[in-house]
Design a protein around this motif. Sequence first.
Motif, short mmCIF file in Angstrom:
data_model
loop_
_atom_site.label_atom_id
_atom_site.label_comp_id
_atom_site.label_asym_id
_atom_site.label_seq_id
_atom_site.Cartn_x
_atom_site.Cartn_y
_atom_site.Cartn_z
N LEU A 177 0.82 -1.20 0.00
CA LEU A 177 0.00 0.00 0.00
C LEU A 177 0.86 1.26 0.00
CD1 LEU A 177 -2.52 -1.10 2.79
CD2 LEU A 177 -2.88 -1.23 0.32
N ASP A 178 0.68 2.08 -1.03
CA ASP A 178 1.34 3.38 -1.03
C ASP A 178 0.70 4.24 0.06
OD1 ASP A 178 2.82 5.61 -1.77
OD2 ASP A 178 1.38 6.22 -3.30
N ILE A 179 1.52 4.99 0.78
CA ILE A 179 0.98 5.84 1.83
C ILE A 179 0.15 6.97 1.25
CG2 ILE A 179 1.59 7.54 3.60
CD1 ILE A 179 1.80 4.79 4.64
N ARG A 180 0.69 7.65 0.26
CA ARG A 180 -0.01 8.82 -0.29
C ARG A 180 -0.79 8.42 -1.53
NH1 ARG A 180 2.88 14.32 -1.04
NH2 ARG A 180 0.69 14.93 -1.01
N MET A 181 -2.11 8.37 -1.37
CA MET A 181 -3.00 8.07 -2.50
C MET A 181 -4.16 9.04 -2.45
SD MET A 181 -3.11 3.90 -2.83
CE MET A 181 -3.56 3.60 -1.11
N PRO A 182 -4.82 9.28 -3.57
CA PRO A 182 -5.95 10.22 -3.58
C PRO A 182 -7.11 9.73 -2.71
CG PRO A 182 -5.29 9.63 -5.83
CD PRO A 182 -4.52 8.76 -4.90
N GLY A 183 -7.69 10.65 -1.96
CA GLY A 183 -8.90 10.36 -1.19
C GLY A 183 -8.66 9.65 0.12
N MET A 184 -7.94 8.56 0.10
CA MET A 184 -7.71 7.74 1.29
C MET A 184 -6.25 7.32 1.31
SD MET A 184 -9.58 4.09 2.25
CE MET A 184 -11.23 4.77 2.36
N THR A 185 -5.56 7.58 2.40
CA THR A 185 -4.17 7.18 2.49
C THR A 185 -4.04 5.67 2.61
OG1 THR A 185 -4.01 7.24 4.90
CG2 THR A 185 -3.70 9.34 3.73
N GLY A 186 -2.82 5.17 2.44
CA GLY A 186 -2.60 3.75 2.60
C GLY A 186 -2.93 3.26 4.00
N LEU A 187 -2.60 4.07 5.01
CA LEU A 187 -2.94 3.70 6.39
C LEU A 187 -4.44 3.65 6.58
CD1 LEU A 187 -0.33 5.74 8.46
CD2 LEU A 187 -0.57 3.26 8.43
N GLU A 188 -5.14 4.64 6.04
CA GLU A 188 -6.60 4.66 6.17
C GLU A 188 -7.22 3.49 5.41
OE1 GLU A 188 -7.23 9.49 6.66
OE2 GLU A 188 -7.14 8.59 4.67
N ALA A 189 -6.66 3.14 4.26
CA ALA A 189 -7.17 2.00 3.50
C ALA A 189 -6.99 0.71 4.30
CB ALA A 189 -6.46 1.90 2.15
N ALA A 190 -5.83 0.54 4.92
CA ALA A 190 -5.59 -0.65 5.73
C ALA A 190 -6.55 -0.70 6.91
CB ALA A 190 -4.14 -0.66 6.22
N ALA A 191 -6.79 0.46 7.53
CA ALA A 191 -7.73 0.50 8.65
C ALA A 191 -9.14 0.15 8.20
CB ALA A 191 -7.71 1.89 9.29
N ALA A 192 -9.53 0.64 7.02
CA ALA A 192 -10.86 0.32 6.49
C ALA A 192 -10.98 -1.17 6.20
CB ALA A 192 -11.13 1.13 5.23
N MET A 193 -9.92 -1.78 5.70
CA MET A 193 -9.93 -3.23 5.48
C MET A 193 -10.14 -3.96 6.81
SD MET A 193 -6.64 -3.78 3.01
CE MET A 193 -6.34 -2.72 1.61
#
Length: 293
Positions: A55-71
Amino acid sequence: MKHTALIAEDEALLAENLRQELARLWPELHIVSMAAHGQAAVDAALQKHPDVCFLDIRMPGMTGLEAAAAMAEDWPADQPFPLLVFVTAYDQYAVQAFERSAIDYVLKPVQSERLAQTCERLKKALALRQSAGHTNPPAPQVAEPASLELAIQQLRQLLGTAIGEPGSNAANTASGANALTARPAPPLRLLQVGLGNTIHMVPVDEVLYFEAADKYVRVLTASKEHLVRISLRELLPQLDTQRFWQVHRSVIVRSDAIDRVIRDETGKVTLHLHGSPERIAVSRLYAPLFKGL
């Protein structure tokens, strides 16, 4: 046994370079999805259940950390949570934050030697998981959280850490460089909510909770509902975090508006609020906030 992986990277050339490097270093690894932004990564991961997520940390809309948390919030209990590797251009402070967790990272631009080390760690972790029948044994040198709950705990810590880009105020403040000059702004006390030609002045103390709604945030008081054009991510730093608690990736609730907390037999946590019939679901990422004394 073949294992699967997801790559989330918004820069196509970097994503393809990572895919090619993985194909060379780990030919048995099957890339099941290439996601161009955080929400796409979450959707693909929940659908395909990969063994590994890059997961790239900087992505549009949702960061990589936020994406992992959502998962983690929506991950099925009967599936092993993927091993996480963050691809980051962050400074040494952020690197130290990752090193304190069992989550792995690689720095941009990705170096073959470092990626090879990560691949070996992942292979060992997956082999241990396989031999243990999806039970994750403790192995601090391996890039795998011991359980989904530990993954959630570590993601909460990383999300709460002031990780900034090199040279950013967040990074410098966190490392102490701006400790004497950085003065946090006072918490927001009044919301100015525009409606046509009218501006409604809404005291923050009257807000029961805030809820993300597309490009807006719903502001709920005991008697009214307002819409403000701001993201929850932008709003949260302006609030008094002692009083306003994030309980879901899309909900912030005023803590003293909570009447009681109900935990059912499955462990699901629900909030009942004073003066409101609505019930607020707490995601498992934030459930540890609520523990009886």
